[in-house]
Design an enzyme around this catalytic site. Structure first.
Site, mmCIF file in Angstrom:
data_model
loop_
_atom_site.group_PDB
_atom_site.id
_atom_site.type_symbol
_atom_site.label_atom_id
_atom_site.label_comp_id
_atom_site.label_asym_id
_atom_site.label_seq_id
_atom_site.Cartn_x
_atom_site.Cartn_y
_atom_site.Cartn_z
ATOM 1 N N ASP A 295 -2.026 1.485 -1.210
ATOM 2 C CA ASP A 295 -1.891 0.751 0.053
ATOM 3 C C ASP A 295 -0.593 1.106 0.761
ATOM 4 O O ASP A 295 0.231 1.837 0.217
ATOM 5 C CB ASP A 295 -1.956 -0.756 -0.226
ATOM 6 C CG ASP A 295 -0.736 -1.262 -0.978
ATOM 7 O OD1 ASP A 295 -0.267 -0.561 -1.911
ATOM 8 O OD2 ASP A 295 -0.224 -2.345 -0.658
ATOM 9 N N GLU B 127 2.510 0.759 -1.098
ATOM 10 C CA GLU B 127 2.613 1.700 -2.218
ATOM 11 C C GLU B 127 2.521 1.021 -3.575
ATOM 12 O O GLU B 127 3.166 1.438 -4.532
ATOM 13 C CB GLU B 127 3.947 2.479 -2.146
ATOM 14 C CG GLU B 127 4.329 2.915 -0.760
ATOM 15 C CD GLU B 127 5.408 3.974 -0.730
ATOM 16 O OE1 GLU B 127 6.578 3.608 -0.901
ATOM 17 O OE2 GLU B 127 5.060 5.156 -0.563
#
Ligand SMILES: *[C@@H]1O[C@H](CO)[C@@H](O)[C@H](O)[C@H]1NC(C)=O
Ligand SMILES: *[C@@H]1O[C@H](CO)[C@@H](O)[C@H](O)[C@H]1NC(C)=O
Ligand SMILES: *[C@@H]1O[C@H](CO)[C@@H](O)[C@H](O)[C@H]1NC(C)=O
Ligand SMILES: *[C@@H]1O[C@H](CO)[C@@H](O)[C@H](O)[C@H]1NC(C)=O
Ligand SMILES: *[C@@H]1O[C@H](CO)[C@@H](O)[C@H](O)[C@H]1NC(C)=O
Length: 538
Positions: free
Chosen positions: A242, A245
């Protein structure tokens, strides 16, 4: 670490406010900022209904601060671009560093996501100035040129030839791959880079019709934009990390960016005569529409969720609003809803998510509580007072390591941005429009409808016609609420207007990477939308 002047500004401003005299005989002051942008007539009409202060400093001072901070923020972005910022001799021309911070934390890298978003911000400014600023045009071309080189670096995610290399999240500032372990791939990057470049091409075509044609951009399309679009079209259904991270899976933000890139990309492919590519992108975009509407709205919770199937988190996340905003065609946005948009900032699903996110953040951080108490002690109804907003409720990243999460500048600005877009959408409705509520949007919209004749908190069937005189009041209240979140940012920047990544949930001082490019970009973008809507109301 940069020190914030939170306490000083906050208390100095309160004193200043009290000295003005309008509070001596206490009545809730009317505090919508009134710059020349505001319509006096509208405000007069709205006055009896708007009863709460939303900014801690007087309106004129607030407007001056907005102007000043907007300028600082834009320059803050340019300072972090190779070839333009001071002291960036080791940075590739056109590469955008996330922050100059080289340790605790080390953000001295170019992230594909952050730089795509940043350059898109520059392109908005370039377009707003009729595509005439040669400095900005040079920066954008340098970015495109640096992207061409970076795209072709084999890296731990893969290669240019198998396209997987495009999903690599970050590169060294000189353009070489970063090879240490990391949350990879991150599939939003190529989409955001493509969106920026497509916006640039469309801006050049729109404002420089005599100088350029579609043909002028064939090389850029073929060699830089198209690989990113092909990547998105072929890989969107695979898991990736995402935007924060942390989680591997399928993410609302990522999918929303994918969809926008494919729709805009299909359009340009068509114009350049690539019919097959245009159809492919269009088809994948329509699958994405289906995918997004099938998987990201949780009917039980009554809000969108950022990562599909993750049961450790509520799913409430600032990424929802970022995704909703970045999926809009902001270049063409004129307040007019594109009926093909899915989950735009004014949709019931986004508004339902927004109010739940804000409600969570309101009491999560001690500084928010303190802010609310300050307003309360002034006799102000605190329901429309802005607060510092973090990434998501379960966040434990403190900007350097893991302990407790904090509010972020970019998340707080993004709430304002969402509210400004909602206000703009509503203000530009035609006279046959009717604002309707749902059980899930009532907690948000009800705050703006409070005291409007006929409105009752217990009745979600209430409707407000665009032609009603109260409708414009509702719009102004939404804007005031948006302003109140930017006012929180004002309290936490330092005396030079610098913004790091976060501000402490306890003392309000800045935390994490200093001069975070994305903080500046998010602030600038929110204010751009603010100007657009206040300009329309004038
Ligand atoms: C852009 O062009 C329009 C139309 O020619 C003009 O009205 C406007 O002032 C220009 N804006 C800027 C910022 O140059
Ligand atoms: C163009 O943009 C740059 C960067 O913001 C700015 O410094 C410069 O003054 C602008 N030039 C003009 C002519 O407006
Ligand atoms: C970008 O690269 C192209 C060739 O790939 C070159 O013609 C152009 O001058 C470069 N632009 C800048 C601003 O360096
Ligand atoms: C039009 O674009 C060309 C090439 O990008 C540039 O040299 C020229 O200055 C532009 N004209 C205007 C009016 O911006
Ligand atoms: C404060 O405002 C909210 C709506 O914005 C309203 O429901 C509430 O009754 C108000 N509280 C007071 C004490 O007026």
């Amino acid at each position: 670490m940069v020190k914030s002047s939170f306490l000083v500004i906050c208390f100095a401003s309160l004193t200043a406010g009290l000295l003005i005299g309008e509070f001596s005989d206490w009545r809730p002051p009317f505090r919508l900022p009134h710059s020349p942008l505001h319509s006096e007539k509208l405000l007069q009409k709205a006055k009896p209904l708007i009863s709460s202060t939303v900014t801690i400093i007087p309106p004129e001072q607030y407007e001056r601060w907005i102007e000043h901070q907007t300028h600082i923020s834009f320059e803050g972005i340019i300072k972090n671009i190779g070839g333009y910022g001071p002291g960036l001799e080791d940075v590739m021309r056109g590469a955008v560093i996330a922050s100059p911070s080289k340790s605790h934390p080390d953000y001295y890298y170019q992230w594909t996501r952050d730089s795509g978003i940043t350059i898109n911000t520059l392109i908005m400014n370039y377009a707003d100035n009729n595509a005439t600023n040669a400095t900005l045009r040079d920066i954008i071309y340098d970015y495109i040129n640096s992207s061409r080189i970076i795209q072709r670096q084999s890296n731990p995610s893969g290669t240019f030839e198998n396209l997987e290399g495009l999903g690599e999240p970050k590169f060294k500032v000189d353009g070489r791959p970063f090879t240490a372990p990391w949350g990879r791939p991150q599939r939003d990057g190529p989409a955001l880079r493509a969106i920026a470049m497509l916006n640039f091409v469309n801006t050049e075509l729109k404002y420089n019709e005599s100088g350029v044609t579609y043909e002028s951009f064939r090389d850029i399309f073929d060699n830089v934009i198209r690989p990113d679009l092909d990547y998105v079209g072929l890989k969107w259904q695979y898991d990736g990390f995402d935007l924060w991270e942390e989680l591997k899976g399928k993410h609302f933000f990522t999918s929303m960016c994918h969809r926008r890139a494919l729709i805009s990309g299909s359009d340009l492919a068509q114009k350049l005569g690539y019919a097959d590519a245009a159809i492919f992108y269009q088809t994948q975009a329509s699958y994405l529409t289906q995918f997004i509407s099938d998987y990201f709205y949780d009917h039980k919770k009554g809000h969108l969720v950022e990562t599909f199937g993750n049961h450790k988190r509520s799913g409430l996340d600032s990424a929802l609003f970022l995704g909703s905003i970045h999926a809009l065609d902001l270049l063409l946005w004129s307040g007019k809803a594109d009926v093909t948009d899915i989950y735009p900032p004014y949709s019931d699903e986004v508004l339902a998510s927004l109010v739940q996110h804000i409600t969570d953040m309101r009491y999560r951080y001690p500084i928010n509580l303190r802010r609310l108490k300050t307003f309360e002690s002034l006799g102000v109804n605190i329901s429309l007072v802005g607060i510092g907003v973090g990434r998501y409720p379960e966040d434990v990243y403190n900007g350097v390591a893991e302990s407790e999460g904090n509010p972020w500048f970019l998340c707080t600005a993004t709430v304002s941005h969402t509210l400004y877009l909602l206000a703009d959408y509503l203000y530009t409705r035609t006279s046959d429009f009717t604002l309707k509520l749902t059980e899930h949007t009532l907690p948000l919209l009800g705050m703006f409808l409070d005291k409007v004749e006929g409105f009752d908190w217990s009745d979600p069937s209430f409707e407000l016609k665009r032609s009603s005189p109260d409708f414009d009041t509702v719009v102004l209240r939404i804007l005031a609420y948006g302003d109140s979140f930017l006012d929180v940012i004002r309290e936490h920047v330092d005396s030079k207007g610098s913004m790091s990544e976060q501000f402490s949930r306890y003392d309000g001082y800045m935390r994490g990477a200093e001069d975070l490019t994305w903080s500046y970009g998010a602030f600038w973008s929110a204010v751009r939308q603010r100007k657009l809507v206040y300009g329309r109301i004038k």
